[in-house]
Design a protein around this motif. Structure first.
Motif, PDB file in Angstrom:
ATOM      1  N   PHE A 128       0.837  -1.201   0.000  1.00 40.66           N
ATOM      2  CA  PHE A 128       0.000   0.000   0.000  1.00 40.66           C
ATOM      3  C   PHE A 128       0.874   1.254   0.000  1.00 40.66           C
ATOM      4  CE2 PHE A 128      -2.040   3.267   2.743  1.00 40.66           C
ATOM      5  CZ  PHE A 128      -3.133   3.586   1.950  1.00 40.66           C
ATOM      6  N   ALA A 129       1.913   1.250   0.841  1.00 42.61           N
ATOM      7  CA  ALA A 129       2.814   2.404   0.927  1.00 42.61           C
ATOM      8  C   ALA A 129       3.493   2.663  -0.416  1.00 42.61           C
ATOM      9  CB  ALA A 129       3.862   2.168   2.012  1.00 42.61           C
ATOM     10  N   ASP A 130       3.974   1.608  -1.065  1.00 45.75           N
ATOM     11  CA  ASP A 130       4.628   1.761  -2.372  1.00 45.75           C
ATOM     12  C   ASP A 130       3.652   2.301  -3.420  1.00 45.75           C
ATOM     13  OD1 ASP A 130       6.988   0.803  -1.355  1.00 45.75           O
ATOM     14  OD2 ASP A 130       6.693  -1.245  -2.069  1.00 45.75           O
TER      15      ASP A 130
ATOM     16  N   LYS B  62       1.446   6.474  -7.016  1.00 42.84           N
ATOM     17  CA  LYS B  62       0.251   7.124  -7.564  1.00 42.84           C
ATOM     18  C   LYS B  62       0.193   8.623  -7.260  1.00 42.84           C
ATOM     19  CE  LYS B  62      -2.517   2.874  -7.484  1.00 42.84           C
ATOM     20  NZ  LYS B  62      -2.808   2.831  -8.932  1.00 42.84           N
ATOM     21  N   THR B  63       0.948   9.068  -6.258  1.00 38.91           N
ATOM     22  CA  THR B  63       0.955  10.503  -5.934  1.00 38.91           C
ATOM     23  C   THR B  63       2.255  11.172  -6.382  1.00 38.91           C
ATOM     24  OG1 THR B  63       1.889  10.116  -3.723  1.00 38.91           O
ATOM     25  CG2 THR B  63      -0.526  10.147  -3.928  1.00 38.91           C
ATOM     26  N   GLY B  64       3.089  10.431  -7.099  1.00 37.95           N
ATOM     27  CA  GLY B  64       4.359  11.008  -7.543  1.00 37.95           C
ATOM     28  C   GLY B  64       5.250  11.391  -6.386  1.00 37.95           C
ATOM     29  N   GLY B  65       5.162  10.652  -5.284  1.00 40.22           N
ATOM     30  CA  GLY B  65       5.997  10.919  -4.118  1.00 40.22           C
ATOM     31  C   GLY B  65       5.475  12.011  -3.203  1.00 40.22           C
ATOM     32  N   LYS B  66       4.321  12.582  -3.527  1.00 43.51           N
ATOM     33  CA  LYS B  66       3.775  13.659  -2.689  1.00 43.51           C
ATOM     34  C   LYS B  66       3.255  13.142  -1.345  1.00 43.51           C
ATOM     35  CE  LYS B  66       2.344  16.636  -6.530  1.00 43.51           C
ATOM     36  NZ  LYS B  66       1.190  17.256  -7.240  1.00 43.51           N
TER      37      LYS B  66
ATOM     38  N   ALA C 119      -4.905   2.662  -4.260  1.00 43.06           N
ATOM     39  CA  ALA C 119      -3.818   1.898  -3.639  1.00 43.06           C
ATOM     40  C   ALA C 119      -4.367   0.880  -2.645  1.00 43.06           C
ATOM     41  CB  ALA C 119      -2.843   2.845  -2.952  1.00 43.06           C
ATOM     42  N   ALA C 120      -5.375   1.295  -1.879  1.00 45.82           N
ATOM     43  CA  ALA C 120      -5.987   0.397  -0.899  1.00 45.82           C
ATOM     44  C   ALA C 120      -6.635  -0.803  -1.585  1.00 45.82           C
ATOM     45  CB  ALA C 120      -7.019   1.160  -0.069  1.00 45.82           C
ATOM     46  N   ASN C 121      -7.366  -0.542  -2.653  1.00 43.26           N
ATOM     47  CA  ASN C 121      -8.042  -1.626  -3.384  1.00 43.26           C
ATOM     48  C   ASN C 121      -7.036  -2.601  -4.012  1.00 43.26           C
ATOM     49  OD1 ASN C 121     -10.607  -0.668  -2.766  1.00 43.26           O
ATOM     50  ND2 ASN C 121     -10.768   0.550  -4.644  1.00 43.26           N
ATOM     51  N   GLU C 122      -5.964  -2.054  -4.585  1.00 41.14           N
ATOM     52  CA  GLU C 122      -4.969  -2.905  -5.238  1.00 41.14           C
ATOM     53  C   GLU C 122      -4.185  -3.726  -4.225  1.00 41.14           C
ATOM     54  OE1 GLU C 122      -2.534  -0.773  -8.055  1.00 41.14           O
ATOM     55  OE2 GLU C 122      -4.280   0.343  -8.832  1.00 41.14           O
TER      56      GLU C 122
ATOM     57  N   TYR D  42     -10.305  13.819   8.104  1.00 40.10           N
ATOM     58  CA  TYR D  42      -8.941  14.036   7.615  1.00 40.10           C
ATOM     59  C   TYR D  42      -8.822  13.599   6.156  1.00 40.10           C
ATOM     60  CZ  TYR D  42      -3.927  13.499   6.942  1.00 40.10           C
ATOM     61  OH  TYR D  42      -2.656  13.591   6.441  1.00 40.10           O
ATOM     62  N   PHE D  43      -9.385  12.441   5.835  1.00 40.15           N
ATOM     63  CA  PHE D  43      -9.326  11.937   4.462  1.00 40.15           C
ATOM     64  C   PHE D  43      -9.956  12.927   3.494  1.00 40.15           C
ATOM     65  CE2 PHE D  43     -11.204   9.548   0.899  1.00 40.15           C
ATOM     66  CZ  PHE D  43     -10.076   8.904   0.411  1.00 40.15           C
ATOM     67  N   LYS D  44     -11.114  13.477   3.857  1.00 39.78           N
ATOM     68  CA  LYS D  44     -11.820  14.416   2.986  1.00 39.78           C
ATOM     69  C   LYS D  44     -11.082  15.753   2.860  1.00 39.78           C
ATOM     70  CE  LYS D  44     -15.427  11.745   2.194  1.00 39.78           C
ATOM     71  NZ  LYS D  44     -15.655  11.144   0.854  1.00 39.78           N
ATOM     72  N   SER D  45     -10.171  16.030   3.800  1.00 41.18           N
ATOM     73  CA  SER D  45      -9.427  17.292   3.744  1.00 41.18           C
ATOM     74  C   SER D  45      -8.269  17.228   2.733  1.00 41.18           C
ATOM     75  CB  SER D  45      -8.852  17.631   5.130  1.00 41.18           C
ATOM     76  OG  SER D  45      -7.767  16.773   5.465  1.00 41.18           O
ATOM     77  N   LEU D  46      -7.933  16.036   2.307  1.00 44.27           N
ATOM     78  CA  LEU D  46      -6.847  15.875   1.330  1.00 44.27           C
ATOM     79  C   LEU D  46      -7.325  16.263  -0.069  1.00 44.27           C
ATOM     80  CD1 LEU D  46      -5.557  12.383   2.541  1.00 44.27           C
ATOM     81  CD2 LEU D  46      -4.513  14.616   3.025  1.00 44.27           C
ATOM     82  N   ASP D  47      -6.392  16.584  -0.945  1.00 51.98           N
ATOM     83  CA  ASP D  47      -6.747  16.911  -2.328  1.00 51.98           C
ATOM     84  C   ASP D  47      -7.500  15.742  -2.960  1.00 51.98           C
ATOM     85  OD1 ASP D  47      -5.522  19.363  -2.191  1.00 51.98           O
ATOM     86  OD2 ASP D  47      -3.620  18.661  -3.042  1.00 51.98           O
ATOM     87  N   PRO D  48      -8.503  16.014  -3.785  1.00 49.81           N
ATOM     88  CA  PRO D  48      -9.262  14.937  -4.433  1.00 49.81           C
ATOM     89  C   PRO D  48      -8.380  13.927  -5.165  1.00 49.81           C
ATOM     90  CG  PRO D  48     -10.359  17.032  -4.778  1.00 49.81           C
ATOM     91  CD  PRO D  48      -9.045  17.344  -4.116  1.00 49.81           C
ATOM     92  N   GLU D  49      -7.300  14.421  -5.791  1.00 50.30           N
ATOM     93  CA  GLU D  49      -6.402  13.513  -6.507  1.00 50.30           C
ATOM     94  C   GLU D  49      -5.703  12.559  -5.539  1.00 50.30           C
ATOM     95  OE1 GLU D  49      -6.307  16.783  -6.662  1.00 50.30           O
ATOM     96  OE2 GLU D  49      -6.941  17.292  -8.711  1.00 50.30           O
ATOM     97  N   VAL D  50      -5.353  13.079  -4.373  1.00 44.57           N
ATOM     98  CA  VAL D  50      -4.693  12.252  -3.355  1.00 44.57           C
ATOM     99  C   VAL D  50      -5.682  11.237  -2.784  1.00 44.57           C
ATOM    100  CG1 VAL D  50      -3.629  12.275  -1.057  1.00 44.57           C
ATOM    101  CG2 VAL D  50      -2.967  13.982  -2.765  1.00 44.57           C
ATOM    102  N   GLN D  51      -6.918  11.678  -2.542  1.00 42.82           N
ATOM    103  CA  GLN D  51      -7.955  10.758  -2.060  1.00 42.82           C
ATOM    104  C   GLN D  51      -8.131   9.590  -3.036  1.00 42.82           C
ATOM    105  OE1 GLN D  51     -11.734  12.567  -0.913  1.00 42.82           O
ATOM    106  NE2 GLN D  51     -10.697  14.498  -0.485  1.00 42.82           N
ATOM    107  N   ALA D  52      -8.217   9.910  -4.307  1.00 40.99           N
ATOM    108  CA  ALA D  52      -8.409   8.871  -5.331  1.00 40.99           C
ATOM    109  C   ALA D  52      -7.215   7.921  -5.365  1.00 40.99           C
ATOM    110  CB  ALA D  52      -8.607   9.517  -6.699  1.00 40.99           C
TER     111      ALA D  52
END
Length: 332
Positions: free
Chosen positions: A57-59, A64-68, A269-272, A254-264
């Motif tokens: 998941f971490a990887d 998916k976030t380009g290291g952000k 990542a969680a599903n995979e 907290y999750f909803k406070s993140l950028d939509p792209e980061v949430q996605a």
């Protein structure tokens, strides 16, 4: 001299203004380029499939976030037991926890559905439940009610009992001191089966078995093996009473406070990672059985119907709010 002094003062003031200007913009620049760090807690030992799922998941999140976004994995209960780390989500000391749906029963009574005994028949039935509409409904309902974001349902494996005493039938459970998670459904299940359930943190199980505080415990095969319970329990009992589901848990606000792209990206990542773990557990369950037998452990298969009969109308009697879901799952 006076002209030189005036020039010196002018240079100092100019330099100070430049520095102040830099200081006023630096935090914004840092914020724009900074990496978001998520601390991920998990009580299972390093090397366990749970730990490996966390690392995958971490990887994936990093990719998916380009290291952000960077996920730091803390396995082996190093940040506390599962109850403490889930509480830490609200306190912001932890950002992600990998745990079973049932551990959220303190936050929402509907989370108990995951721990209902003998509700799921086998791994195929499990897939129909948690990869279908009913699974999505459960995660959204429990998450919304409890204030958590639940992602990536992963097959944790069927739960087996490791015991210091032989259990060949439901009658052999009478008075058996068995460690259970501090979850209402688990406690009530083993009470009704005639055992003496003892709620206890996962990290305390081995010592409790070793010292005789409890006679038995129950967990998926991988966790039973990686925790070396075969060293203190000569019997492995194939009750398979629960086909467990783990999810990545985050505080919903907290999750909803993140950028939509980061949430996605986190959701993907969680599903995979969950899909990878599900396949891994399905492949290795038989291998773990063989490993236990190689240690000289006596494997005992029990009559599932005998246990089901002893429990009777367990859901209707003790957890009637779960009956609509339980009926849907049974009919799948």
């Amino acid at each position: 001299m006076r002209k030189a002094f005036t020039l010196f003062v002018s240079l100092v003031l100019t330099g100070s203004l430049v520095l102040l200007g830099c200081q006023s913009t630096t935090p914004q620049a840092q914020q724009a380029s900074s990496t978001t760090v998520l601390r991920l807690a998990n009580v299972s030992p390093v090397g366990d499939v749970r730990d490996l799922e966390c690392k995958k998941f971490a990887d994936l999140v990093s990719q998916k976030t380009g290291g952000k976004v960077k996920v730091e994995v803390f396995s082996g209960g190093t940040l506390g037991d599962w109850r403490e780390t889930i509480e830490g989500l609200k306190a912001k000391s932890v950002q992600v926890v990998l745990e079973s749906v049932g551990t959220l029963d303190a936050y929402d009574k509907y989370a108990d559905i995951e721990a209902v005994p003998f509700l799921i028949k086998d791994s195929d039935h499990y897939s129909k439940v948690w990869n279908g509409d009913i699974g999505k409904e459960i995660l959204e309902t429990v998450g919304s009610n409890a204030g958590f974001q639940l992602m990536g349902p992963a097959y944790r494996g069927a739960r087996y009992v490791t015991s210091k005493k032989k259990v060949a039938s439901v009658n052999d459970l009478k008075g058996l001191k068995i460690r259970v998670p501090n979850i209402a459904v688990y406690v009530k299940t083993w009470e009704q089966l005639g055992a003496s359930p003892t709620p206890m943190a996962f990290t305390e199980i081995y010592t409790a078995l070793q010292q005789g505080t409890v006679d038995a415990q129950e967990n998926p095969l991988s966790e039973n093996w990686n925790s070396a319970f075969y060293e203190v329990c000569p019997y492995l009992i194939g009750t398979k009473h629960i086909y467990g589901t783990d999810v990545f848990i985050m505080d919903r606000e907290y999750f909803k406070s993140l950028d939509p792209e980061v949430q996605a990206a986190i959701q993907e990542a969680a599903n995979e990672a969950a899909s990878w773990r599900t396949q891994e557990v399905l492949k290795t369950e038989k291998d773990y059985l063989d490993k236990f037998k190689s240690k000289g452990i006596t494997y005992v298969e029990v009559n599932r119907d005998e246990f089901v009969q002893k429990l009777g109308d367990f859901v209707g009697q003790h957890f009637p709010h779960l009956k609509p879901w339980a009926d849907k799952i049974t009919q799948l």
